[in-house]
Design a protein around this motif. Sequence first.
Motif, PDB file in Angstrom:
ATOM      1  N   ASP A 131      -9.101 -46.380  61.749  1.00 58.41           N
ATOM      2  CA  ASP A 131      -8.107 -45.319  61.583  1.00 58.41           C
ATOM      3  C   ASP A 131      -6.957 -45.479  62.571  1.00 58.41           C
ATOM      4  O   ASP A 131      -5.801 -45.203  62.243  1.00 58.41           O
ATOM      5  CB  ASP A 131      -8.755 -43.943  61.738  1.00 58.41           C
ATOM      6  N   SER A 132      -7.269 -45.976  63.779  1.00 61.55           N
ATOM      7  CA  SER A 132      -6.220 -46.154  64.789  1.00 61.55           C
ATOM      8  C   SER A 132      -5.260 -47.276  64.395  1.00 61.55           C
ATOM      9  O   SER A 132      -4.165 -47.378  64.965  1.00 61.55           O
ATOM     10  CB  SER A 132      -6.834 -46.433  66.166  1.00 61.55           C
ATOM     11  N   PRO A 136      -0.793 -45.965  62.580  1.00 59.63           N
ATOM     12  CA  PRO A 136       0.557 -46.429  62.919  1.00 59.63           C
ATOM     13  C   PRO A 136       1.236 -47.179  61.773  1.00 59.63           C
ATOM     14  O   PRO A 136       2.460 -47.122  61.644  1.00 59.63           O
ATOM     15  CB  PRO A 136       0.357 -47.329  64.131  1.00 59.63           C
ATOM     16  N   VAL A 137       0.452 -47.858  60.944  1.00 57.72           N
ATOM     17  CA  VAL A 137       1.041 -48.513  59.778  1.00 57.72           C
ATOM     18  C   VAL A 137       1.594 -47.449  58.829  1.00 57.72           C
ATOM     19  O   VAL A 137       2.714 -47.568  58.320  1.00 57.72           O
ATOM     20  CB  VAL A 137       0.024 -49.433  59.062  1.00 57.72           C
ATOM     21  N   ALA A 138       0.822 -46.391  58.620  1.00 62.08           N
ATOM     22  CA  ALA A 138       1.280 -45.290  57.750  1.00 62.08           C
ATOM     23  C   ALA A 138       2.527 -44.635  58.320  1.00 62.08           C
ATOM     24  O   ALA A 138       3.471 -44.318  57.582  1.00 62.08           O
ATOM     25  CB  ALA A 138       0.164 -44.264  57.563  1.00 62.08           C
ATOM     26  N   GLU A 139       2.558 -44.426  59.629  1.00 62.49           N
ATOM     27  CA  GLU A 139       3.734 -43.823  60.257  1.00 62.49           C
ATOM     28  C   GLU A 139       4.957 -44.715  60.082  1.00 62.49           C
ATOM     29  O   GLU A 139       6.059 -44.234  59.806  1.00 62.49           O
ATOM     30  CB  GLU A 139       3.456 -43.554  61.740  1.00 62.49           C
ATOM     31  N   ALA A 151       2.220 -43.552  51.975  1.00 63.95           N
ATOM     32  CA  ALA A 151       2.181 -44.420  53.155  1.00 63.95           C
ATOM     33  C   ALA A 151       0.748 -44.617  53.641  1.00 63.95           C
ATOM     34  O   ALA A 151       0.349 -45.733  53.984  1.00 63.95           O
ATOM     35  CB  ALA A 151       3.045 -43.829  54.267  1.00 63.95           C
ATOM     36  N   ARG A 152      -0.032 -43.552  53.645  1.00 60.30           N
ATOM     37  CA  ARG A 152      -1.433 -43.640  54.094  1.00 60.30           C
ATOM     38  C   ARG A 152      -2.239 -44.537  53.150  1.00 60.30           C
ATOM     39  O   ARG A 152      -3.039 -45.365  53.597  1.00 60.30           O
ATOM     40  CB  ARG A 152      -2.041 -42.236  54.160  1.00 60.30           C
ATOM     41  N   THR A 153      -2.021 -44.375  51.855  1.00 57.81           N
ATOM     42  CA  THR A 153      -2.726 -45.203  50.875  1.00 57.81           C
ATOM     43  C   THR A 153      -2.375 -46.671  51.054  1.00 57.81           C
ATOM     44  O   THR A 153      -3.260 -47.538  51.097  1.00 57.81           O
ATOM     45  CB  THR A 153      -2.371 -44.743  49.437  1.00 57.81           C
ATOM     46  N   LEU A 154      -1.097 -46.960  51.185  1.00 55.41           N
ATOM     47  CA  LEU A 154      -0.658 -48.345  51.349  1.00 55.41           C
ATOM     48  C   LEU A 154      -1.129 -48.912  52.685  1.00 55.41           C
ATOM     49  O   LEU A 154      -1.576 -50.060  52.760  1.00 55.41           O
ATOM     50  CB  LEU A 154       0.863 -48.420  51.234  1.00 55.41           C
TER      51      LEU A 154
END
Length: 194
Positions: A131-132, A136-139, A151-154
């Motif tokens: 999750d960590s 940041p990838v989603a952000e 963004a979270r899915t990708l």
Amino acid sequence: MTGTKGAQTSARLVESMLELIQARGYSGTGLATVTEHAQAPKGSLYFHFPEGKEALGLKAIELAADRFRSLIADSAMESERPSEVIGRVIDVLAGLLTDSDFQLGCPVSVMTLEMGAQSERLRDACANAFDSWITPVAEYLTALGRTPDAARTLATAVVSMVEGAVIVSRAQRSVEPLRCAARTLTGLLEAEAA
């Protein structure tokens, strides 16, 4: 001075545990091997980690999570396009694999596969580590204009693909699976941005 020496010993033990998990797995890593690898006195392990091997494993997973999260963050700050971020991360992982003659991989995936069903604490630590990296990838993707859910899915797909590619690269003793993942993710991210 003792606190500093103690902190250095603790850090060496965690670093050694991390390296040994990467190479041998959690079950294949004995505490005597950790203290020998860390060049630490035998009694120091239980002094610093009175709960034993599981506590040391938790700290090793935290260290791995912090390092990869920093790699993601640094790559995102130094790159203008998602494809550049992916390229930087893949280059670092490919270097880790080739420099170690494909002996080292992701300790979080190793721990998850090996201990996820046996220790709730270790499984939770692995879930938190993943999750960590996803967060940041989603952000980053949200900052590029994607909705938070998209963004979270990708981001979850990106981290999952990279993790899988590391495992396949180790098995095949080739970084080509990582390079394939990079090309696929670049195509996906460029198409999403268009």
